[in-house]
Structures are given as structure tokens and as C-alpha cells.
Design a protein around this motif. Sequence first.
Motif, PDB file in Angstrom:
ATOM      1  N   UNK A  36      -4.198   2.263  -3.267  1.00 23.23           N
ATOM      2  CA  UNK A  36      -3.490   1.021  -2.980  1.00 23.23           C
ATOM      3  C   UNK A  36      -3.360   0.803  -1.471  1.00 23.23           C
ATOM      4  N   UNK A  37      -3.282   1.900  -0.724  1.00 22.82           N
ATOM      5  CA  UNK A  37      -3.174   1.776   0.728  1.00 22.82           C
ATOM      6  C   UNK A  37      -4.461   1.203   1.318  1.00 22.82           C
ATOM      7  N   UNK A  38      -5.604   1.685   0.838  1.00 26.15           N
ATOM      8  CA  UNK A  38      -6.888   1.152   1.313  1.00 26.15           C
ATOM      9  C   UNK A  38      -7.090  -0.284   0.826  1.00 26.15           C
ATOM     10  N   UNK A  39      -6.620  -0.559  -0.380  1.00 29.24           N
ATOM     11  CA  UNK A  39      -6.693  -1.930  -0.888  1.00 29.24           C
ATOM     12  C   UNK A  39      -5.832  -2.865  -0.037  1.00 29.24           C
ATOM     13  N   UNK A  40      -4.687  -2.360   0.395  1.00 33.38           N
ATOM     14  CA  UNK A  40      -3.791  -3.176   1.210  1.00 33.38           C
ATOM     15  C   UNK A  40      -4.457  -3.547   2.540  1.00 33.38           C
ATOM     16  N   UNK A  41      -5.110  -2.578   3.160  1.00 33.57           N
ATOM     17  CA  UNK A  41      -5.820  -2.851   4.418  1.00 33.57           C
ATOM     18  C   UNK A  41      -6.951  -3.846   4.161  1.00 33.57           C
ATOM     19  N   UNK A  42      -7.663  -3.664   3.061  1.00 32.15           N
ATOM     20  CA  UNK A  42      -8.762  -4.569   2.714  1.00 32.15           C
ATOM     21  C   UNK A  42      -8.247  -5.986   2.483  1.00 32.15           C
ATOM     22  N   UNK A  43      -7.143  -6.091   1.741  1.00 32.62           N
ATOM     23  CA  UNK A  43      -6.555  -7.414   1.485  1.00 32.62           C
ATOM     24  C   UNK A  43      -6.177  -8.100   2.795  1.00 32.62           C
ATOM     25  N   UNK A  58     -11.151  -3.217  12.218  1.00 28.84           N
ATOM     26  CA  UNK A  58     -10.516  -2.685  11.015  1.00 28.84           C
ATOM     27  C   UNK A  58      -9.627  -1.493  11.348  1.00 28.84           C
ATOM     28  N   UNK A  59     -10.088  -0.656  12.276  1.00 26.78           N
ATOM     29  CA  UNK A  59      -9.291   0.498  12.699  1.00 26.78           C
ATOM     30  C   UNK A  59      -8.000   0.044  13.361  1.00 26.78           C
ATOM     31  N   UNK A  60      -8.098  -0.948  14.221  1.00 23.12           N
ATOM     32  CA  UNK A  60      -6.906  -1.484  14.888  1.00 23.12           C
ATOM     33  C   UNK A  60      -5.930  -2.037  13.850  1.00 23.12           C
ATOM     34  N   UNK A  61      -6.442  -2.752  12.873  1.00 23.97           N
ATOM     35  CA  UNK A  61      -5.611  -3.310  11.806  1.00 23.97           C
ATOM     36  C   UNK A  61      -4.897  -2.194  11.042  1.00 23.97           C
ATOM     37  N   UNK A  62      -5.647  -1.154  10.665  1.00 27.52           N
ATOM     38  CA  UNK A  62      -5.086  -0.054   9.877  1.00 27.52           C
ATOM     39  C   UNK A  62      -3.974   0.673  10.631  1.00 27.52           C
ATOM     40  N   UNK A  63      -4.088   0.724  11.951  1.00 29.21           N
ATOM     41  CA  UNK A  63      -3.075   1.399  12.751  1.00 29.21           C
ATOM     42  C   UNK A  63      -1.847   0.532  13.000  1.00 29.21           C
ATOM     43  N   UNK A  64      -1.966  -0.759  12.738  1.00 29.08           N
ATOM     44  CA  UNK A  64      -0.861  -1.681  13.002  1.00 29.08           C
ATOM     45  C   UNK A  64       0.005  -1.943  11.767  1.00 29.08           C
ATOM     46  N   UNK A  65      -0.590  -1.888  10.581  1.00 26.38           N
ATOM     47  CA  UNK A  65       0.150  -2.293   9.383  1.00 26.38           C
ATOM     48  C   UNK A  65       1.086  -1.182   8.899  1.00 26.38           C
ATOM     49  N   UNK A  66       2.152  -1.606   8.232  1.00 27.59           N
ATOM     50  CA  UNK A  66       3.097  -0.698   7.613  1.00 27.59           C
ATOM     51  C   UNK A  66       3.021  -0.896   6.103  1.00 27.59           C
TER      52      UNK A  66
END
Length: 226
Positions: A36-43, A58-66
Motif C-alpha cells: 500500500x505504501x508503494x501504491x500510495x507513492x504511485x497514486x 519519484x525519489x524526491x516524491x517518496x522522500x517528501x510524502x507521509x
Amino acid sequence: MNTLRVALDGPAGAGKSTVAKRVAQALGLTYVDTGAMYRAVTWKALHDQLDLSDAAGLTQLANQVQIDFKPTAAGQDVFLDGQDITEDIRTRDVTSQVSAVSAVAGVRLAMVEQQRNIAARTGVVMDGRDIGTVVLPNAEVKIWLTASVEERATRRYQELIDKGQEVDFEQLKLDIQRRDEYDSGREHSPMKMAEDAVLVDSTGLNIDQVIEEILHICRQIVAQKS
């Protein structure tokens, strides 16, 4: 038992999330749905119209989201930066792109850090594709849950039909086969069974039988280590 770490890995559609939730409940552990965490980043990437071939973006996004999980009577709701995206991350658009996003090394590093932090605070049942090999290589219990492609496609098909979505069974089956190949062949943290994992093939078994088998394995291993 409350500090036990259970790594539950396996291919797409094997029923890992459903099984992991109930095993966690039975053992009094925290359930962590890494998929679900990877799906959340994908969404989020799709929602923001990011270029999915842009690994740096994508890496920058993954490091920013909670990403947060909130227990419910039915299981768990998934929140990204405070927004409930539980249903959004299960659409076919997300499903078709999540393997590519999760293959990005920077994305995986960001998510693995969050996953390890959770496991450091409490006992967990964590499901994914590389939990026993990469995320929690020292987990006390490692399970590889699988089923035939036909059965996995049938389960997923019924799940989507029950949600009112129109699905082509043969296309769904092909999508699962392609995802298996992609996840197994990716360069960073490929999907593979840990050498010390216990294989559980759920083909022909109902959910209660699968859960009982995994609980038996967990209790047996805990007894051996105590």
C-alpha cells in the motif's frame, strides 16, 4: 510474542494483505502493508502527473510524502499527507504502474526506511515482496505465500467485480504474469524467496486454512527460540 517480526512475502494476488491482517490480529501485532505504501507513492505520482520514467522526481516524491495507516473494523485505511486514499490506490491505473514505480531504487530506500522504523518500535506482520530478504532480513519468521497464476487471477477478478469494476479476466491474468516477471527481474530488491523462509502454497486452500497454517508456523518457531 509482542516483539515478534513476521515477514510475509510472495507474488501479486497471493492474498498477502488479507492473510497478514488476520495473522497480526491473532498474534496481537501491528500490520504493515508495504504494498500500500508503494501504491500510495504511485497514486501521488499519477495524481501530480509526474513522468514515471523520472527516477529522481519519484525519489524526491517518496522522500517528501507521509504515509499513515489507521486501523478500522474492516482492516486498515491508508492516508497520504492526511488524505484518505484507501480506495484510490486499488484502481487498475495504480495497479498497472506500481511495479515500475516500486522498482526505482530511491523510492524503495525511502519506503524501506519508514518500514524499518515501524518494526523497530513494535512487533509486526509486514507483507511485501522483499521483506525477508531486504527490509527485515533478521525477522524471526519468514513466510513465502504463493498460489497458481490462475487462482490469483480468479481471486483478484472477484475482488474487483465485488467493487463494481468491469474487468477482463484474461487481461487480468496476463497483468499478473507480467508483474511477476517484472518484480522478479528488477535490478533493485528483486522479488525472491528468502533462503530461510517457509513456503506456503495457498492454491486450493481457503483463507482460514492459510491463516491457521501460518499461525502454526509462527507459534512453532517462537517455541523453538524460547
